[in-house]
Design a protein around this motif. Structure first.
Motif, PDB file in Angstrom:
ATOM      1  N   ALA A 106       0.813  -1.221   0.000  1.00  0.00           N
ATOM      2  CA  ALA A 106       0.000   0.000   0.000  1.00  0.00           C
ATOM      3  C   ALA A 106       0.844   1.267   0.000  1.00  0.00           C
ATOM      4  N   ARG A 107       2.141   1.129   0.257  1.00  0.00           N
ATOM      5  CA  ARG A 107       3.012   2.315   0.213  1.00  0.00           C
ATOM      6  C   ARG A 107       3.256   2.789  -1.210  1.00  0.00           C
ATOM      7  N   ILE A 108       3.157   1.884  -2.188  1.00  0.00           N
ATOM      8  CA  ILE A 108       3.426   2.255  -3.583  1.00  0.00           C
ATOM      9  C   ILE A 108       2.218   2.995  -4.146  1.00  0.00           C
ATOM     10  N   GLY A 109       2.425   4.248  -4.503  1.00  0.00           N
ATOM     11  CA  GLY A 109       1.336   5.057  -5.040  1.00  0.00           C
ATOM     12  C   GLY A 109       1.601   5.588  -6.433  1.00  0.00           C
ATOM     13  N   ILE A 110       2.802   5.326  -6.957  1.00  0.00           N
ATOM     14  CA  ILE A 110       3.150   5.759  -8.316  1.00  0.00           C
ATOM     15  C   ILE A 110       3.852   4.599  -9.009  1.00  0.00           C
ATOM     16  N   LEU A 111       3.390   4.265 -10.206  1.00  0.00           N
ATOM     17  CA  LEU A 111       4.000   3.234 -11.036  1.00  0.00           C
ATOM     18  C   LEU A 111       4.546   3.892 -12.291  1.00  0.00           C
ATOM     19  N   VAL A 112       5.824   3.660 -12.565  1.00  0.00           N
ATOM     20  CA  VAL A 112       6.443   4.142 -13.797  1.00  0.00           C
ATOM     21  C   VAL A 112       6.740   2.934 -14.681  1.00  0.00           C
ATOM     22  N   ASN A 113       5.930   2.756 -15.705  1.00  0.00           N
ATOM     23  CA  ASN A 113       6.100   1.654 -16.654  1.00  0.00           C
ATOM     24  C   ASN A 113       7.049   2.106 -17.758  1.00  0.00           C
ATOM     25  N   ASN A 114       8.325   1.812 -17.554  1.00  0.00           N
ATOM     26  CA  ASN A 114       9.344   2.261 -18.497  1.00  0.00           C
ATOM     27  C   ASN A 114      10.007   1.125 -19.250  1.00  0.00           C
ATOM     28  N   ALA A 115      10.011  -0.082 -18.703  1.00  0.00           N
ATOM     29  CA  ALA A 115      10.754  -1.188 -19.318  1.00  0.00           C
ATOM     30  C   ALA A 115      10.308  -1.405 -20.757  1.00  0.00           C
ATOM     31  N   GLY A 116      11.264  -1.579 -21.649  1.00  0.00           N
ATOM     32  CA  GLY A 116      10.936  -1.824 -23.046  1.00  0.00           C
ATOM     33  C   GLY A 116      12.196  -2.109 -23.834  1.00  0.00           C
ATOM     34  N   THR A 117      12.009  -2.576 -25.051  1.00  0.00           N
ATOM     35  CA  THR A 117      13.139  -2.872 -25.917  1.00  0.00           C
ATOM     36  C   THR A 117      12.747  -2.612 -27.354  1.00  0.00           C
ATOM     37  N   ALA A 118      13.710  -2.782 -28.254  1.00  0.00           N
ATOM     38  CA  ALA A 118      13.478  -2.575 -29.674  1.00  0.00           C
ATOM     39  C   ALA A 118      14.211  -3.665 -30.443  1.00  0.00           C
ATOM     40  N   LEU A 119      13.890  -3.774 -31.715  1.00  0.00           N
ATOM     41  CA  LEU A 119      14.526  -4.753 -32.605  1.00  0.00           C
ATOM     42  C   LEU A 119      15.051  -4.054 -33.842  1.00  0.00           C
ATOM     43  N   GLY A 120      16.125  -4.574 -34.378  1.00  0.00           N
ATOM     44  CA  GLY A 120      16.601  -4.093 -35.663  1.00  0.00           C
ATOM     45  C   GLY A 120      15.947  -4.851 -36.807  1.00  0.00           C
ATOM     46  N   GLY A 121      16.086  -4.323 -38.004  1.00  0.00           N
ATOM     47  CA  GLY A 121      15.586  -5.004 -39.184  1.00  0.00           C
ATOM     48  C   GLY A 121      14.131  -4.716 -39.473  1.00  0.00           C
ATOM     49  N   SER A 122      13.682  -5.166 -40.638  1.00  0.00           N
ATOM     50  CA  SER A 122      12.290  -5.011 -41.033  1.00  0.00           C
ATOM     51  C   SER A 122      11.461  -6.148 -40.460  1.00  0.00           C
ATOM     52  N   PHE A 123      10.150  -6.037 -40.575  1.00  0.00           N
ATOM     53  CA  PHE A 123       9.250  -7.039 -40.004  1.00  0.00           C
ATOM     54  C   PHE A 123       9.541  -8.430 -40.547  1.00  0.00           C
ATOM     55  N   ILE A 124       9.761  -8.551 -41.847  1.00  0.00           N
ATOM     56  CA  ILE A 124       9.982  -9.881 -42.410  1.00  0.00           C
ATOM     57  C   ILE A 124      11.369 -10.422 -42.088  1.00  0.00           C
ATOM     58  N   GLU A 125      12.241  -9.562 -41.597  1.00  0.00           N
ATOM     59  CA  GLU A 125      13.558 -10.021 -41.155  1.00  0.00           C
ATOM     60  C   GLU A 125      13.566 -10.419 -39.687  1.00  0.00           C
ATOM     61  N   GLN A 126      12.593  -9.988 -38.927  1.00  0.00           N
ATOM     62  CA  GLN A 126      12.528 -10.279 -37.494  1.00  0.00           C
ATOM     63  C   GLN A 126      11.848 -11.628 -37.273  1.00  0.00           C
ATOM     64  N   SER A 127      12.383 -12.417 -36.364  1.00  0.00           N
ATOM     65  CA  SER A 127      11.793 -13.733 -36.125  1.00  0.00           C
ATOM     66  C   SER A 127      10.479 -13.595 -35.364  1.00  0.00           C
ATOM     67  N   THR A 128       9.629 -14.591 -35.524  1.00  0.00           N
ATOM     68  CA  THR A 128       8.350 -14.605 -34.814  1.00  0.00           C
ATOM     69  C   THR A 128       8.563 -14.570 -33.310  1.00  0.00           C
ATOM     70  N   ASP A 129       9.525 -15.330 -32.817  1.00  0.00           N
ATOM     71  CA  ASP A 129       9.803 -15.338 -31.377  1.00  0.00           C
ATOM     72  C   ASP A 129      10.268 -13.963 -30.902  1.00  0.00           C
ATOM     73  N   ASP A 130      11.096 -13.294 -31.699  1.00  0.00           N
ATOM     74  CA  ASP A 130      11.609 -11.990 -31.293  1.00  0.00           C
ATOM     75  C   ASP A 130      10.510 -10.929 -31.246  1.00  0.00           C
ATOM     76  N   VAL A 131       9.636 -10.910 -32.249  1.00  0.00           N
ATOM     77  CA  VAL A 131       8.580  -9.891 -32.229  1.00  0.00           C
ATOM     78  C   VAL A 131       7.572 -10.188 -31.116  1.00  0.00           C
ATOM     79  N   ALA A 132       7.342 -11.476 -30.837  1.00  0.00           N
ATOM     80  CA  ALA A 132       6.443 -11.817 -29.731  1.00  0.00           C
ATOM     81  C   ALA A 132       7.039 -11.392 -28.402  1.00  0.00           C
ATOM     82  N   ARG A 133       8.348 -11.568 -28.256  1.00  0.00           N
ATOM     83  CA  ARG A 133       9.024 -11.157 -27.020  1.00  0.00           C
ATOM     84  C   ARG A 133       8.972  -9.635 -26.864  1.00  0.00           C
ATOM     85  N   LEU A 134       9.162  -8.926 -27.976  1.00  0.00           N
ATOM     86  CA  LEU A 134       9.071  -7.464 -27.953  1.00  0.00           C
ATOM     87  C   LEU A 134       7.693  -7.008 -27.502  1.00  0.00           C
TER      88      LEU A 134
END
Length: 262
Positions: A80-108
């Protein structure tokens, strides 16, 4: 004197997340830092404890792993002490969509969208019941622009923006503030995740300037904060154009332009 709420920050080991942790600590808020890199979080926590005197807890977690994500969800539900959540975690991928693996885009998508959604869902009911609380979601200007060409990453950021706007409308009357922050290119390690040399990217904003501007928007209780946008009237016009469409889409029949074959 009122006790300030604790702030839970994801992706807190470096970049935007670490800077949010620094700024909230300097405002007197205790912290819960969440990231995969314990060593970096311990160094940050030690510095902030020494410089600001706040209490800092650490949760080492990979938010793409269900069991580790669940630990953070439980902390948000139960502390109950936590009153502010900062959702910052994230990542990115290189390459175009057809170059990115299905597992990688799902993980992203899992990290950028699903983990953020689950943590927000864990915190929001408690915040609403208390009639107080804030959720800061880090989106991006690319969520407005499929033209940037990184389709999945852009889509995850569009999801974050839409979710934040919808929740701000729903939760605002219950006393919960939800802010979407839309950075443009910012000097963080995410460029390396996509295989890009950050020093080759033009027009980079420094992280400290980005977070300080975002916190001005936070203090003003803006629903959407776009630190690099000079003219707020452009955003207001965008919003007005979008809202002008709404009365015209609830029609019983297809529009006349679709009732004649080409």
């Amino acid at each position: 004197m009122a006790v300030l709420p604790s702030v839970l920050v994801t992706g807190a080991s470096t970049g935007i997340g670490a800077t949010y942790a620094d700024r909230f600590a300097r405002r007197g808020h205790d912290l819960v830092l969440v990231a995969r890199d314990r060593k970096r979080m311990e160094a940050l926590a030690a510095r902030l404890r020494q410089e600001t005197g706040v209490a800092v807890d650490i949760i080492q977690a990979d938010l793409t792993q269900a069991a580790e994500l669940a630990v953070v969800e439980t902390r948000l539900r139960d502390d109950a002490r936590i009153g502010i959540l900062v959702n910052n975690a994230g990542t990115a991928l290189g390459g175009s969509f057809i170059e990115q693996s299905t597992d990688d885009v799902a993980r992203l998508a899992n990290l950028n969208s699903t983990a953020l959604l689950r943590l927000t869902s864990a915190a929001a009911p408690r915040f609403a019941q208390a009639g107080d609380g804030a959720i800061i979601n880090i989106s991006s200007v690319v969520g407005l622009a499929p033209e940037f060409g990184t389709a999945v990453y852009c889509a995850t950021k569009a999801f974050v923006l839409f979710l934040s706007q919808g929740l701000n409308l729903e939760l605002g009357p219950k006393g919960v503030y939800v802010q979407a922050v839309l950075p443009a290119a910012t000097r963080t390690e995410i460029w390396g995740h996509a295989g890009v040399d950050v020093d080759t990217v033009p027009g980079l904003m420094e992280v400290g300037e980005l977070v300080d501007a975002a916190l001005v928007g936070f203090d003003r209780r803006e629903a959407v904060t776009i630190p690099p946008l000079p003219d707020v009237e452009q955003w207001n016009a965008f919003q007005a154009a979008r809202q002008a469409i709404l009365p015209n889409v609830g029609q019983e029949h297809a529009a006349a332009r679709y009732r004649q074959a080409v």
